[in-house]
Scaffold this motif. Structure first.
Motif, PDB file in Angstrom:
ATOM      1  N   GLY A 274      34.745  50.671  61.919  1.00 37.39           N
ATOM      2  CA  GLY A 274      33.898  49.665  61.339  1.00 37.39           C
ATOM      3  C   GLY A 274      33.535  50.068  59.858  1.00 37.39           C
ATOM      4  N   GLU A 275      33.132  51.283  59.602  1.00 38.10           N
ATOM      5  CA  GLU A 275      32.960  51.860  58.174  1.00 38.10           C
ATOM      6  C   GLU A 275      34.398  51.740  57.344  1.00 38.10           C
ATOM      7  OE1 GLU A 275      31.216  53.418  55.020  1.00 38.10           O
ATOM      8  OE2 GLU A 275      30.379  52.277  56.607  1.00 38.10           O
ATOM      9  N   ALA A 276      35.604  51.873  58.150  1.00 37.17           N
ATOM     10  CA  ALA A 276      36.718  51.954  57.149  1.00 37.17           C
ATOM     11  C   ALA A 276      36.911  50.482  56.923  1.00 37.17           C
ATOM     12  CB  ALA A 276      37.728  52.570  57.962  1.00 37.17           C
ATOM     13  N   SER A 277      36.687  49.647  57.643  1.00 36.17           N
ATOM     14  CA  SER A 277      37.034  48.065  57.204  1.00 36.17           C
ATOM     15  C   SER A 277      35.857  47.749  56.242  1.00 36.17           C
ATOM     16  CB  SER A 277      36.611  47.183  58.849  1.00 36.17           C
ATOM     17  OG  SER A 277      37.486  47.418  59.720  1.00 36.17           O
ATOM     18  N   ARG A 278      34.912  48.190  56.301  1.00 40.98           N
ATOM     19  CA  ARG A 278      33.954  47.919  55.173  1.00 40.98           C
ATOM     20  C   ARG A 278      34.329  48.506  53.906  1.00 40.98           C
ATOM     21  NH1 ARG A 278      30.590  49.774  51.977  1.00 40.98           N
ATOM     22  NH2 ARG A 278      30.665  52.067  52.853  1.00 40.98           N
ATOM     23  N   VAL A 279      35.045  49.631  53.937  1.00 37.54           N
ATOM     24  CA  VAL A 279      35.394  50.389  52.666  1.00 37.54           C
ATOM     25  C   VAL A 279      36.659  49.576  52.025  1.00 37.54           C
ATOM     26  CG1 VAL A 279      36.611  52.317  51.644  1.00 37.54           C
ATOM     27  CG2 VAL A 279      34.534  52.629  53.180  1.00 37.54           C
ATOM     28  N   LEU A 280      37.543  49.146  53.138  1.00 39.62           N
ATOM     29  CA  LEU A 280      38.637  48.459  52.619  1.00 39.62           C
ATOM     30  C   LEU A 280      38.602  47.131  52.420  1.00 39.62           C
ATOM     31  CD1 LEU A 280      41.097  50.057  55.355  1.00 39.62           C
ATOM     32  CD2 LEU A 280      40.852  51.020  52.856  1.00 39.62           C
ATOM     33  N   GLY A 281      37.442  46.437  52.829  1.00 36.17           N
ATOM     34  CA  GLY A 281      37.263  45.177  52.745  1.00 36.17           C
ATOM     35  C   GLY A 281      38.430  44.322  53.579  1.00 36.17           C
ATOM     36  N   TYR A 282      38.665  44.944  54.537  1.00 31.69           N
ATOM     37  CA  TYR A 282      39.763  44.426  55.518  1.00 31.69           C
ATOM     38  C   TYR A 282      39.600  44.734  57.126  1.00 31.69           C
ATOM     39  CZ  TYR A 282      44.595  44.191  57.248  1.00 31.69           C
ATOM     40  OH  TYR A 282      45.978  43.996  58.000  1.00 31.69           O
ATOM     41  N   ASP A 283      39.720  43.684  57.649  1.00 31.95           N
ATOM     42  CA  ASP A 283      39.215  43.915  59.373  1.00 31.95           C
ATOM     43  C   ASP A 283      40.324  44.636  60.077  1.00 31.95           C
ATOM     44  OD1 ASP A 283      38.280  43.469  61.779  1.00 31.95           O
ATOM     45  OD2 ASP A 283      38.028  41.110  61.842  1.00 31.95           O
ATOM     46  N   LEU A 284      39.948  45.575  60.421  1.00 36.17           N
ATOM     47  CA  LEU A 284      41.015  46.760  61.301  1.00 36.17           C
ATOM     48  C   LEU A 284      41.301  45.928  62.761  1.00 36.17           C
ATOM     49  CD1 LEU A 284      40.093  49.833  59.606  1.00 36.17           C
ATOM     50  CD2 LEU A 284      42.337  48.607  59.350  1.00 36.17           C
ATOM     51  N   TRP A 285      40.341  45.232  63.125  1.00 37.06           N
ATOM     52  CA  TRP A 285      40.360  44.902  64.485  1.00 37.06           C
ATOM     53  C   TRP A 285      41.379  43.685  64.911  1.00 37.06           C
ATOM     54  CZ3 TRP A 285      38.593  48.644  67.536  1.00 37.06           C
ATOM     55  CH2 TRP A 285      37.284  49.208  66.783  1.00 37.06           C
ATOM     56  N   ARG A 286      41.775  43.114  63.864  1.00 41.66           N
ATOM     57  CA  ARG A 286      42.681  42.105  63.977  1.00 41.66           C
ATOM     58  C   ARG A 286      44.309  42.401  64.157  1.00 41.66           C
ATOM     59  NH1 ARG A 286      41.035  38.008  60.494  1.00 41.66           N
ATOM     60  NH2 ARG A 286      43.020  36.697  61.042  1.00 41.66           N
ATOM     61  N   THR A 287      45.164  41.574  64.226  1.00 44.92           N
ATOM     62  CA  THR A 287      46.239  41.663  64.202  1.00 44.92           C
ATOM     63  C   THR A 287      47.242  42.050  63.150  1.00 44.92           C
ATOM     64  OG1 THR A 287      46.526  40.339  66.160  1.00 44.92           O
ATOM     65  CG2 THR A 287      48.739  40.867  65.151  1.00 44.92           C
TER      66      THR A 287
END
Length: 500
Positions: free
Chosen positions: A234-247
């Protein structure tokens, strides 16, 4: 001068090294195709002559190949190697001028040398590996200069050790050259270290560095193997501005030019949008090379409505249009791309990227084998070759064992292999193979018969292994074929070219 005048002190002129003027390359070197700035080459030619400059450029090419072979991370892409070549050409020419005119007369360290050091920082290459490359380059360059010095001085009269080119003179000159090159490289290394550390201090606090570090951490298996990592994701998604839970669908995009980073980023975004991505993440990793991901619909398809009769044909048309758009975008940006397959979640983020890198490796192997370069490589299309070529030596052993004489190099055998490969793949349809290869049916019949004669067994014997070996030969060419006989003239010239 008169008593009232003041005698002007003159710095003693450095004696010219006549042997340097006799340096010449072993092969053809086109100074119009050098990697370093043209002005630097023209300045060097004006000061020491064209042949010594060509010799230095040829030497630099050999040195760069050795550096990349021993420290692969200093390469990373064709464009990154070109950037390394640019910097090394400049340092080799500066070494040449230092030996001829002295350190004070050599041009200062230029941006062409230091831009590569800054890129190593951005790519996360440790300083230790950068300095290892410098040491390898120094050793190879010094060895070449000392060998040339010893060969070109040579004694005029063996009975006169104190003559202008006597043995004592040669020993003294070799010693002086070694000392001066050591001093030159020592100063250059100090400049490189200071440049690296200064850039690292700036880069380490930047948002781009945080994004690159986060992505590299995600690509590490250990980073996401437990459910406890959910908070980190979740924190990585925030840093990247990219949703890592998606396809995710990953792509590696590269260019043969060391410049044009913004062009590559535009190309990556454009091709991912063409594949249906709603958001994208782009991470430059080397000069002329980047990683990118796009969030795509589950399964990697864009469903526009319920499944209806004829939907399969419509989807095929849509698929073809997507890839045509991708090809056009890459052609416009003069770039190449390798795609992974769409996969869900953090594990998919990692897996699709690894597939894209494997696809990129297959394309590089194809190009090294002389195959026509492709703008787009989809992992799904080359997965078999990618897996079989993981161990290239073993793949070559397999191909040569299965094909026997059919693994010989040259156009005649290549035509037989290609025809037989399509013949087996087309379930022995002469008409289909003739259509694919644009030849007459009689030509197909002749080639298949001749290929069987060379193989020495029926096509149904070990059919799967035979077709696999033919597929590897089709894609990877000389990398998996029999060596060329040493008596062939081409091999002799090739050996000389390899040294250039």
């Amino acid at each position: 001068m008169t008593g009232t005048g003041r005698q002007r002190s003159r710095r003693p002129q450095r004696p010219q090294r006549a042997w340097v003027a006799r340096l010449s390359p072993r092969g053809e070197v086109d100074v119009d195709r050098v990697a370093c700035p043209r002005a630097i080459v023209e300045n060097a030619v004006a000061r020491v002559g064209a042949d010594p400059v060509r010799w230095a450029i040829e030497l630099s090419s050999v040195v760069v190949r050795r550096i990349v072979a021993e420290v692969p991370r200093l390469g990373g892409s064709p464009a990154a190697v070109e950037l390394l070549r640019r910097g090394n050409e400049v340092t080799t020419l500066r070494a040449l001028l230092t030996l001829v005119e002295g350190p004070a007369a050599a041009p200062p360290t230029t941006e062409a040398t230091l831009e590569g050091i800054r890129e190593f920082v951005h790519r996360g290459v440790p300083l230790e590996e950068v300095l290892q490359g410098v040491r390898i380059g120094h050793a190879a360059t010094t060895e070449a200069f000392l060998r040339a010095c010893a060969e070109l001085i040579g004694p005029d009269d063996p009975n006169d050790p104190n003559g202008p080119n006597g043995p004592d003179k040669a020993v003294a000159e070799v010693t002086a050259v070694s000392r001066e090159l050591f001093s030159y490289v020592d100063d250059l290394s100090d400049t490189m270290i200071r440049t690296y550390l200064a850039e690292h201090e700036v880069w380490s606090t930047s948002a781009a560095a945080a994004r690159a570090d986060t992505v590299r951490s995600l690509l590490n298996d250990a980073a996401t193997t437990t459910t406890a990592a959910a908070t980190d994701v979740g924190e990585a998604s925030r840093v990247l501005g990219y949703d890592l839970w998606r396809t995710h669908q990953a792509v590696v995009v590269w260019s043969d030019s060391p410049n044009g980073g913004s062009t590559l980023q535009a190309a990556a975004t454009e091709v991912l949008r063409a594949r249906g991505a709603t958001t994208t993440l782009v991470i430059p990793v080397a000069s002329g090379r980047l990683w990118a991901w796009g969030t795509v619909p589950p399964g990697g398809t864009r469903r526009t409505g319920p499944w209806e009769p004829g939907a399969e044909a419509a989807r095929k048309t849509e698929w073809q249009t997507e890839w045509q758009t991708v090809e056009e975008a890459l052609s416009r940006h003069r770039a190449h791309a390798a795609f992974g397959t769409p996969v869900d979640g953090v594990a998919g983020f990692r897996r699709s990227h690894r597939e894209a890198e494997r696809g990129e490796r297959v394309e590089r192997l194809r190009r090294e084998a002389g195959r026509a370069p492709r703008r787009t490589t989809a992992y799904a299309d080359v997965a078999t070759i990618a897996l079989l070529a993981t161990d290239l030596d073993a793949a070559g052993d397999f191909v040569r064992r299965e094909l026997g004489g059919l693994a010989a190099r040259g156009a005649p055998m290549e035509a037989l292999r290609t025809t037989l490969h399509h013949y087996i793949g087309a379930e022995r349809s002469l008409v289909e193979v003739a259509r694919r290869l644009h030849v007459a049916r009689g030509t197909v019949t002749y080639r298949v018969k001749r290929a069987q004669e060379v193989l020495g067994h029926d096509l149904d014997d070990r059919r799967f292994a035979l077709h696999t070996a033919l597929a590897l030969a089709e894609e990877l060419g000389d990398a998996v074929l029999l060596p060329r006989p040493l008596h062939e003239p081409h091999e002799l010239h090739g050996s000389h070219d390899a040294e250039r």
